[in-house]
Design a protein around this motif. Structure first.
Motif, PDB file in Angstrom:
ATOM      1  N   LEU A 157       6.814 -44.403   4.910  1.00 29.84           N
ATOM      2  CA  LEU A 157       6.353 -45.687   5.444  1.00 29.84           C
ATOM      3  C   LEU A 157       6.566 -46.734   4.364  1.00 29.84           C
ATOM      4  CD1 LEU A 157       2.934 -44.448   6.919  1.00 29.84           C
ATOM      5  CD2 LEU A 157       5.103 -44.763   8.167  1.00 29.84           C
ATOM      6  N   LYS A 158       7.149 -47.859   4.733  1.00 29.92           N
ATOM      7  CA  LYS A 158       7.444 -48.910   3.744  1.00 29.92           C
ATOM      8  C   LYS A 158       6.931 -50.248   4.237  1.00 29.92           C
ATOM      9  CE  LYS A 158      11.619 -46.828   1.803  1.00 29.92           C
ATOM     10  NZ  LYS A 158      13.035 -47.050   1.423  1.00 29.92           N
ATOM     11  N   ALA A 159       6.490 -51.080   3.295  1.00 31.34           N
ATOM     12  CA  ALA A 159       6.044 -52.433   3.628  1.00 31.34           C
ATOM     13  C   ALA A 159       7.267 -53.319   3.843  1.00 31.34           C
ATOM     14  CB  ALA A 159       5.190 -52.990   2.499  1.00 31.34           C
ATOM     15  N   SER A 160       7.273 -54.056   4.941  1.00 31.29           N
ATOM     16  CA  SER A 160       8.399 -54.952   5.230  1.00 31.29           C
ATOM     17  C   SER A 160       8.599 -55.968   4.112  1.00 31.29           C
ATOM     18  CB  SER A 160       8.144 -55.683   6.537  1.00 31.29           C
ATOM     19  OG  SER A 160       9.097 -56.694   6.701  1.00 31.29           O
ATOM     20  N   ALA A 161       7.490 -56.473   3.568  1.00 25.82           N
ATOM     21  CA  ALA A 161       7.572 -57.489   2.513  1.00 25.82           C
ATOM     22  C   ALA A 161       7.580 -56.854   1.117  1.00 25.82           C
ATOM     23  CB  ALA A 161       6.404 -58.464   2.637  1.00 25.82           C
ATOM     24  N   GLY A 162       7.683 -55.523   1.058  1.00 26.25           N
ATOM     25  CA  GLY A 162       7.579 -54.801  -0.219  1.00 26.25           C
ATOM     26  C   GLY A 162       8.880 -54.765  -0.995  1.00 26.25           C
ATOM     27  N   GLY A 163       9.193 -53.611  -1.517  1.00 26.10           N
ATOM     28  CA  GLY A 163      10.369 -53.470  -2.377  1.00 26.10           C
ATOM     29  C   GLY A 163       9.905 -53.068  -3.759  1.00 26.10           C
ATOM     30  N   GLY A 164      10.799 -52.439  -4.493  1.00 28.88           N
ATOM     31  CA  GLY A 164      10.449 -51.974  -5.829  1.00 28.88           C
ATOM     32  C   GLY A 164       9.353 -50.924  -5.816  1.00 28.88           C
ATOM     33  N   GLY A 165       9.132 -50.285  -4.675  1.00 29.63           N
ATOM     34  CA  GLY A 165       8.238 -49.132  -4.633  1.00 29.63           C
ATOM     35  C   GLY A 165       6.794 -49.402  -4.250  1.00 29.63           C
ATOM     36  N   ARG A 166       6.417 -50.681  -4.091  1.00 31.06           N
ATOM     37  CA  ARG A 166       5.021 -50.955  -3.740  1.00 31.06           C
ATOM     38  C   ARG A 166       4.802 -50.837  -2.229  1.00 31.06           C
ATOM     39  NH1 ARG A 166       4.369 -56.681  -6.289  1.00 31.06           N
ATOM     40  NH2 ARG A 166       6.396 -56.756  -5.275  1.00 31.06           N
ATOM     41  N   MET A 168       4.441 -48.057  -0.414  1.00 33.55           N
ATOM     42  CA  MET A 168       5.139 -46.960   0.255  1.00 33.55           C
ATOM     43  C   MET A 168       4.237 -45.740   0.376  1.00 33.55           C
ATOM     44  SD  MET A 168       8.958 -47.157  -1.500  1.00 33.55           S
ATOM     45  CE  MET A 168       8.517 -45.739  -2.465  1.00 33.55           C
ATOM     46  N   ARG A 169       4.408 -44.949   1.450  1.00 35.90           N
ATOM     47  CA  ARG A 169       3.684 -43.690   1.627  1.00 35.90           C
ATOM     48  C   ARG A 169       4.627 -42.646   2.204  1.00 35.90           C
ATOM     49  NH1 ARG A 169       0.575 -46.245  -0.717  1.00 35.90           N
ATOM     50  NH2 ARG A 169      -1.693 -46.359  -0.648  1.00 35.90           N
ATOM     51  N   ILE A 170       4.653 -41.472   1.587  1.00 44.21           N
ATOM     52  CA  ILE A 170       5.459 -40.365   2.105  1.00 44.21           C
ATOM     53  C   ILE A 170       4.586 -39.550   3.052  1.00 44.21           C
ATOM     54  CG2 ILE A 170       6.757 -38.281   1.475  1.00 44.21           C
ATOM     55  CD1 ILE A 170       7.007 -39.744  -1.383  1.00 44.21           C
ATOM     56  N   VAL A 171       5.084 -39.282   4.251  1.00 41.89           N
ATOM     57  CA  VAL A 171       4.316 -38.512   5.240  1.00 41.89           C
ATOM     58  C   VAL A 171       5.042 -37.204   5.509  1.00 41.89           C
ATOM     59  CG1 VAL A 171       3.183 -38.557   7.495  1.00 41.89           C
ATOM     60  CG2 VAL A 171       3.665 -40.717   6.310  1.00 41.89           C
ATOM     61  N   ARG A 172       4.349 -36.070   5.220  1.00 41.60           N
ATOM     62  CA  ARG A 172       5.001 -34.766   5.345  1.00 41.60           C
ATOM     63  C   ARG A 172       4.638 -34.049   6.643  1.00 41.60           C
ATOM     64  NH1 ARG A 172       8.147 -33.701   1.232  1.00 41.60           N
ATOM     65  NH2 ARG A 172       7.804 -35.007  -0.601  1.00 41.60           N
ATOM     66  N   ALA A 173       3.538 -34.463   7.292  1.00 37.27           N
ATOM     67  CA  ALA A 173       3.105 -33.802   8.535  1.00 37.27           C
ATOM     68  C   ALA A 173       2.368 -34.810   9.406  1.00 37.27           C
ATOM     69  CB  ALA A 173       2.192 -32.624   8.195  1.00 37.27           C
ATOM     70  N   PRO A 174       2.463 -34.645  10.745  1.00 39.36           N
ATOM     71  CA  PRO A 174       1.876 -35.640  11.653  1.00 39.36           C
ATOM     72  C   PRO A 174       0.382 -35.853  11.436  1.00 39.36           C
ATOM     73  CG  PRO A 174       2.700 -33.711  12.866  1.00 39.36           C
ATOM     74  CD  PRO A 174       3.210 -33.600  11.477  1.00 39.36           C
ATOM     75  N   GLU A 175      -0.348 -34.781  11.065  1.00 37.88           N
ATOM     76  CA  GLU A 175      -1.800 -34.955  10.908  1.00 37.88           C
ATOM     77  C   GLU A 175      -2.161 -35.902   9.763  1.00 37.88           C
ATOM     78  OE1 GLU A 175      -0.125 -32.090  10.944  1.00 37.88           O
ATOM     79  OE2 GLU A 175      -0.755 -30.712   9.347  1.00 37.88           O
ATOM     80  N   ASP A 176      -1.239 -36.080   8.802  1.00 37.98           N
ATOM     81  CA  ASP A 176      -1.506 -36.992   7.676  1.00 37.98           C
ATOM     82  C   ASP A 176      -1.170 -38.441   8.005  1.00 37.98           C
ATOM     83  OD1 ASP A 176      -1.990 -34.615   6.315  1.00 37.98           O
ATOM     84  OD2 ASP A 176       0.027 -34.546   5.429  1.00 37.98           O
ATOM     85  N   LEU A 177      -0.432 -38.636   9.101  1.00 38.47           N
ATOM     86  CA  LEU A 177       0.141 -39.967   9.323  1.00 38.47           C
ATOM     87  C   LEU A 177      -0.872 -41.082   9.561  1.00 38.47           C
ATOM     88  CD1 LEU A 177       3.461 -40.908  10.952  1.00 38.47           C
ATOM     89  CD2 LEU A 177       1.408 -42.192  11.557  1.00 38.47           C
ATOM     90  N   PRO A 178      -1.886 -40.886  10.437  1.00 40.56           N
ATOM     91  CA  PRO A 178      -2.793 -42.017  10.721  1.00 40.56           C
ATOM     92  C   PRO A 178      -3.444 -42.608   9.469  1.00 40.56           C
ATOM     93  CG  PRO A 178      -3.079 -40.300  12.356  1.00 40.56           C
ATOM     94  CD  PRO A 178      -2.187 -39.723  11.301  1.00 40.56           C
TER      95      PRO A 178
END
Ligand code: MV4
Length: 453
Positions: A157-166, A168-178
């Motif tokens: 998941l990435k912020a539209s206005a982000g960049g340079g790594g701020r 961001m969230r890595i999601v490995r399984a659906p239960e973690d997503l919300p």
């Protein structure tokens, strides 16, 4: 048309822009904060204006102060360097409204590139490969779950206005997503006052490879090869090189052709960098555009022979790329850049202070871009870059041996620097084999810790 340029920056990049202006016979105006009164950019510019206190928010980021300095000194244009106001489309708009040329892309193009999911859409539309992901922004966690299910986990998941790594969230399984979706949204809202989130397939251990663009104001675009920027820690690059050992001539040619089309179509002008991730199969996928000159531009200058900052100034005064470049761009030899930071080489803690001895290396194939001098102060208010050490060779091995020699002959006393870290990396077998990706530094630091036991 460009007789006098204000440089809205400090440190080595301010000096770099002054050099390019001098080469073109353009007069220069430096701006400086109270902490930078004795800086070399103040000394080497034709004029200098103090624009406020040490804190960036009150000086180098203060748009009314910068514009006032430009008006008082009656400049034709502003070069923003990197960082600070370089990708601020509101600033570029204020310049335009004040009759001052902003040396960079048009404000509407910079604004579009700043919204990462829009940049992504535009690249897709014009044939630049992107990763599977959302079309536009995600409405809510349910929407994100649907997209993630269709592209497969892991996703990022990435912020539209982000960049340079701020943001961001890595999601490995659906239960973690919300939860991760809510966190990403909140972080983006806090950091950028814009909670828009999009998602992409997550690439494990990618290489970070970026292409250099130059575009004139007559619709012509050239691509000046790529830089390998995988050696980074916490989204801060440590070492860059050109070309990348992982890019074949065919891939370079194909990517450049796609970028030429896309950047013409979006009306991009001046210098820019296009960031890609390379997956383990060797494919490149667009991630974002940096609408500015970058810290690591000298490695491209070494392998192409093109003065990129001079090109920026010539583009801004209306010249054509065909007159600036004089023939096709060729990549010759290999260049490396080590960023020398004022920080502890083991703990990475910042190490500002007074330089108490300085001896700078030189010789064939060595370039040092810096604004430090003996007895000068590295203030704690800005980023920790002290010098960029850049070497060139006929091949990567020669660039490395010259880097080792230059690191050994670089004396900086009074502060801690990353010179010892770079010496260790240059001797590292994985680095020497160009077996690098965005996790290289982590592996290197683990190896180093183990060998110290
Ligand atoms: C990624 C990624 C993997 N997959 N996107 C980091 C900064 C920003 N420019 C984009 N970044 C990344 N985007 C997808 N789809 C990996 C990175 C990335 C990274 C991520 C986590 C930790 C370190 C990293 C270093 C470089 C790039």
């Amino acid at each position: 048309m460009l007789q006098k340029v204000l440089i809205a920056n400090r440190g080595e990049i301010a000096l770099r822009v002054i050099c390019a202006c001098k080469d073109l016979g353009i007069r220069t105006v430096a701006i400086y904060s109270e902490a930078d009164r004795y800086s070399l950019h103040v000394r080497f510019a034709d004029e200098a204006v103090c624009i406020g206190p040490a804190k960036s928010a009150l000086s180098y980021l203060n748009i009314p102060s910068v514009i006032s300095a430009a008006e008082i000194t009656n400049v034709d244009a502003i070069h923003p360097g990197y960082g600070f106001l370089s990708e601020n489309s509101d600033f570029a708009e204020v310049c335009q409204a004040s009759g001052i040329k902003f040396i960079g892309p048009k404000p509407e193009v910079t604004r579009m590139m700043g919204l990462k999911q829009i940049a992504r859409e535009k690249m897709k539309e014009h044939g630049v490969p992107i990763l599977p992901g959302s079309d536009g922004i995600l409405q809510n966690a349910e929407h994100a779950l649907e997209v993630a299910a269709s592209i497969g986990y892991p996703v990022i998941l990435k912020a539209s206005a982000g960049g340079g790594g701020r943001g961001m969230r890595i999601v490995r399984a659906p239960e973690d997503l919300p939860n991760l979706f809510a966190q990403a949204q909140q972080e983006a809202e806090n950091a950028f006052s814009n909670g828009d989130i999009y998602c992409e397939k997550f690439i494990e251990r990618p290489r970070h490879i970026e292409f250099q663009i130059l575009a004139d104001e007559h619709g012509n675009v050239e691509v000046l090869g790529e830089r390998e920027c995988s050696v980074q820690r916490r989204h801060q690059k440590l070492i860059e090189e050109a070309p990348s050992a992982a890019v074949t001539p065919e891939l370079r040619k194909k990517t450049a052709a796609a970028l030429k089309k896309a950047f013409s179509a979006i009306g991009y002008t001046n210098a820019g960098t296009v960031e890609f991730l390379m997956d383990p199969s060797g494919s490149l996928y667009f991630i974002e555009v940096n609408a500015r000159i970058q810290v690591e531009h000298p490695v491209t200058e070494f392998v192409t022979g093109v003065d990129l900052v001079k090109a920026q100034l010539r583009i801004a005064r209306g010249e054509k790329l065909s007159d600036i470049l004089k023939g096709p761009v060729k990549i010759t030899g290999h260049a490396l850049e080590c960023r020398i930071n004022a920080e502890n080489p083991v703990t990475f803690a910042p190490s500002p202070g007074r330089i108490q001895a300085l001896s700078v290396p030189g010789g064939i194939g060595v370039r040092v871009d810096t604004a430090v001098y003996n007895d000068g102060i590295i203030p704690p208010y800005y980023d920790s870059l002290v010098a960029k050490l850049i070497t060139y060779g006929h091949d990567r091995a020669e660039a490395i041996v010259r880097m080792q020699r230059a690191l050994d002959m670089f004396i900086i006393e009074g502060i801690h620097t990353s010179i010892p870290l770079h010496q260790q990396i240059m001797a590292d077998e994985e680095f020497r084999a160009a077996a690098i990706d965005t996790h290289f530094i982590q592996r290197f630091l683990e190896r180093r810790a183990k060998s110290a036991e």
